[in-house]
Design a protein around this motif. Structure first.
Motif, mmCIF file in Angstrom:
data_model
loop_
_atom_site.group_PDB
_atom_site.id
_atom_site.type_symbol
_atom_site.label_atom_id
_atom_site.label_comp_id
_atom_site.label_asym_id
_atom_site.label_seq_id
_atom_site.Cartn_x
_atom_site.Cartn_y
_atom_site.Cartn_z
ATOM 1 N N ALA A 178 13.357 61.670 -9.532
ATOM 2 C CA ALA A 178 13.551 61.513 -8.083
ATOM 3 C C ALA A 178 13.173 60.089 -7.665
ATOM 4 C CB ALA A 178 12.688 62.528 -7.336
ATOM 5 N N ALA A 179 12.101 59.576 -8.259
ATOM 6 C CA ALA A 179 11.654 58.231 -7.897
ATOM 7 C C ALA A 179 12.660 57.177 -8.373
ATOM 8 C CB ALA A 179 10.277 57.970 -8.495
ATOM 9 N N GLY A 180 13.134 57.337 -9.611
ATOM 10 C CA GLY A 180 14.117 56.381 -10.141
ATOM 11 C C GLY A 180 15.374 56.354 -9.281
ATOM 12 N N LEU A 181 15.861 57.560 -8.914
ATOM 13 C CA LEU A 181 17.069 57.626 -8.074
ATOM 14 C C LEU A 181 16.826 56.998 -6.703
ATOM 15 C CD1 LEU A 181 18.271 61.255 -8.846
ATOM 16 C CD2 LEU A 181 19.494 59.145 -9.436
ATOM 17 N N SER A 182 15.605 57.173 -6.186
ATOM 18 C CA SER A 182 15.290 56.608 -4.866
ATOM 19 C C SER A 182 15.326 55.083 -4.916
ATOM 20 C CB SER A 182 13.895 57.058 -4.412
ATOM 21 O OG SER A 182 13.839 58.461 -4.383
ATOM 22 N N LEU A 208 9.344 42.036 1.545
ATOM 23 C CA LEU A 208 8.860 43.166 0.731
ATOM 24 C C LEU A 208 8.856 44.459 1.539
ATOM 25 C CD1 LEU A 208 5.849 41.561 -1.220
ATOM 26 C CD2 LEU A 208 8.245 41.718 -1.886
ATOM 27 N N GLU A 209 8.605 44.332 2.850
ATOM 28 C CA GLU A 209 8.557 45.537 3.711
ATOM 29 C C GLU A 209 9.925 46.210 3.776
ATOM 30 O OE1 GLU A 209 7.659 42.517 4.682
ATOM 31 O OE2 GLU A 209 5.471 42.713 4.692
ATOM 32 N N GLU A 210 10.989 45.387 3.747
ATOM 33 C CA GLU A 210 12.345 45.954 3.808
ATOM 34 C C GLU A 210 12.608 46.796 2.553
ATOM 35 O OE1 GLU A 210 15.396 42.972 4.531
ATOM 36 O OE2 GLU A 210 16.906 44.320 3.671
ATOM 37 N N VAL A 211 12.179 46.273 1.421
ATOM 38 C CA VAL A 211 12.398 46.990 0.162
ATOM 39 C C VAL A 211 11.526 48.252 0.146
ATOM 40 C CG1 VAL A 211 12.360 46.784 -2.347
ATOM 41 C CG2 VAL A 211 12.852 44.764 -0.949
ATOM 42 N N ARG A 212 10.275 48.087 0.542
ATOM 43 C CA ARG A 212 9.342 49.225 0.601
ATOM 44 C C ARG A 212 9.926 50.349 1.460
ATOM 45 N NH1 ARG A 212 4.749 47.974 4.637
ATOM 46 N NH2 ARG A 212 6.405 48.663 6.052
ATOM 47 N N ASP A 213 10.370 50.003 2.673
ATOM 48 C CA ASP A 213 10.863 51.032 3.592
ATOM 49 C C ASP A 213 12.133 51.706 3.060
ATOM 50 O OD1 ASP A 213 8.733 50.461 5.153
ATOM 51 O OD2 ASP A 213 9.832 49.335 6.677
ATOM 52 N N ALA A 214 12.983 50.913 2.405
ATOM 53 C CA ALA A 214 14.216 51.496 1.853
ATOM 54 C C ALA A 214 13.878 52.509 0.755
ATOM 55 C CB ALA A 214 15.115 50.389 1.304
ATOM 56 N N VAL A 215 12.895 52.188 -0.093
ATOM 57 C CA VAL A 215 12.514 53.110 -1.171
ATOM 58 C C VAL A 215 11.884 54.372 -0.585
ATOM 59 C CG1 VAL A 215 11.011 53.446 -3.181
ATOM 60 C CG2 VAL A 215 12.204 51.260 -2.877
ATOM 61 N N LEU A 216 10.993 54.188 0.385
ATOM 62 C CA LEU A 216 10.287 55.355 0.955
ATOM 63 C C LEU A 216 11.262 56.278 1.687
ATOM 64 C CD1 LEU A 216 6.958 53.678 2.181
ATOM 65 C CD2 LEU A 216 7.329 55.059 0.120
ATOM 66 N N LEU A 217 12.257 55.693 2.353
ATOM 67 C CA LEU A 217 13.272 56.505 3.037
ATOM 68 C C LEU A 217 14.033 57.372 2.024
ATOM 69 C CD1 LEU A 217 14.790 56.961 5.797
ATOM 70 C CD2 LEU A 217 16.422 55.239 4.994
ATOM 71 N N GLU A 218 14.437 56.748 0.923
ATOM 72 C CA GLU A 218 15.194 57.492 -0.104
ATOM 73 C C GLU A 218 14.329 58.559 -0.775
ATOM 74 O OE1 GLU A 218 18.328 57.387 -0.470
ATOM 75 O OE2 GLU A 218 18.708 55.626 0.776
ATOM 76 N N LEU A 219 13.057 58.229 -0.971
ATOM 77 C CA LEU A 219 12.156 59.204 -1.598
ATOM 78 C C LEU A 219 11.977 60.419 -0.686
ATOM 79 C CD1 LEU A 219 10.434 59.603 -4.137
ATOM 80 C CD2 LEU A 219 8.530 58.529 -2.930
ATOM 81 N N PRO A 223 15.812 68.700 -3.026
ATOM 82 C CA PRO A 223 15.470 68.771 -4.445
ATOM 83 C C PRO A 223 16.620 69.240 -5.333
ATOM 84 C CG PRO A 223 14.289 70.470 -3.198
ATOM 85 C CD PRO A 223 14.950 69.576 -2.194
ATOM 86 N N ALA A 224 17.491 70.096 -4.782
ATOM 87 C CA ALA A 224 18.558 70.650 -5.620
ATOM 88 C C ALA A 224 19.545 69.578 -6.066
ATOM 89 C CB ALA A 224 19.284 71.739 -4.849
ATOM 90 N N ASP A 225 19.620 68.479 -5.325
ATOM 91 C CA ASP A 225 20.619 67.445 -5.643
ATOM 92 C C ASP A 225 20.164 66.483 -6.737
ATOM 93 O OD1 ASP A 225 22.010 68.548 -3.659
ATOM 94 O OD2 ASP A 225 21.890 66.868 -2.250
ATOM 95 N N ILE A 226 18.870 66.516 -7.055
ATOM 96 C CA ILE A 226 18.348 65.465 -7.938
ATOM 97 C C ILE A 226 19.045 65.463 -9.298
ATOM 98 C CG2 ILE A 226 16.270 64.703 -9.207
ATOM 99 C CD1 ILE A 226 14.718 65.347 -6.640
ATOM 100 N N PHE A 227 19.175 66.657 -9.897
ATOM 101 C CA PHE A 227 19.781 66.670 -11.226
ATOM 102 C C PHE A 227 21.267 66.382 -11.222
ATOM 103 C CE2 PHE A 227 15.978 67.860 -13.380
ATOM 104 C CZ PHE A 227 16.154 67.072 -14.499
#
Ligand code: BTN
Length: 243
Positions: free
Chosen positions: A77-81, A161-172, A179-183
């Motif tokens: 999930a983290a990698g995909l985010s 860095l905040e832009e990247v941080r926020d984009a990752v946290l949004l996706e996470l 959860p069903a979509d992760i695989f």
């Protein structure tokens, strides 16, 4: 949802976040960020994660409230985010996920993910997800130089860095709610690996396997390969090396 703390320097955000979780001082959504790590580490204990101070996103996220079907799938999930976040920031660039969770741009590594579960007896206390993203670093030393890239090296521009941080946290956050979509997403995203031909894999014991070809992933995310003998070989962990 996110409670973000930024430090100028830490030995490792991952170590800090894990200690907080272990001592009962962390809660779901705590995010520890450092502008520099003196002892940043990678997926295997022996691997270090280098950074040029102030240029990269170095963060560890504490999750205690994880939907049970994906408790053991957070590394994916983290990698995909991170993958999705990279595409939001620089659309139309060839970002890919390399099993299990490295993010590549044209086969050069832009991000690494380290997901660690903390248990008390048989019950899961939480998961700490460590994410390192090369954002504005321009120079990589030694043998890393040929294998690493940053968003700035791709785009020629400084990215906050905040832009990247926020984009990752949004996706996470999105992944935690779907959860069903992760695989399904992971299988789709890994399809590109069919085109890479042969690769080798070093497992967590340091054993090397060469001449492997990608066949897919199992329902729990293990890597299915075709070995030179023609047999199927399944790996639970490891680092892939492309030719
Ligand atoms: C890997 O590719 O092996 C995983 C790298 C993970 C690096 C991040 S940086 C933030 C967090 N703190 C650490 O010490 N490691 C992770």
């Amino acid at each position: 949802m996110w409670n973000i703390q930024v430090f100028a320097e830490l030995p490792s955000t991952q170590r800090n976040a894990k200690q907080l979780l272990q001592s009962g001082k962390a809660k779901h959504g705590d995010v520890i960020i450092a502008l520099h790590q003196t002892e940043g580490r990678g997926r295997f204990e022996s691997r270090v994660w280098h950074d040029e101070s102030g240029t990269n996103l170095l963060m560890s996220i504490v999750l205690t409230d994880i939907p049970s079907p994906i408790e053991d799938k957070m590394q994916f999930a983290a990698g995909l985010s991170v993958l999705r976040a990279m595409r939001t920031i620089l659309p139309n660039e060839p970002f890919h996920i390399k099993w299990p969770n490295d993010i590549l741009h044209n086969r050069k590594k832009i991000s690494g993910v380290l997901s660690e579960a903390i248990w008390t007896g048989n019950s899961l206390k939480g998961v700490v997800i460590g994410i390192g993203i090369n954002v504005n670093q321009e120079h990589f030393s030694g043998d890393i130089a040929a294998r690493a890239i940053s968003l700035k090296k791709i785009s020629g521009q400084n990215i906050p860095l905040e832009e990247v941080r926020d984009a990752v946290l949004l996706e996470l956050d999105r992944n935690l709610h779907m959860p069903a979509d992760i695989f399904i997403n992971l299988r789709n995203e890994l399809e590109w690996m069919r085109g890479i031909g042969q690769f080798s894999l070093t497992d967590s014991d340091g054993t090397n396997f060469s001449g492997l070809r990608y066949e897919g992933i199992t329902d729990d995310g293990a890597l299915i390969t075709n070995a030179p003998s023609g047999e199927q070989r399944i790996f639970q962990n490891g680092t892939l090396h492309f030719a």
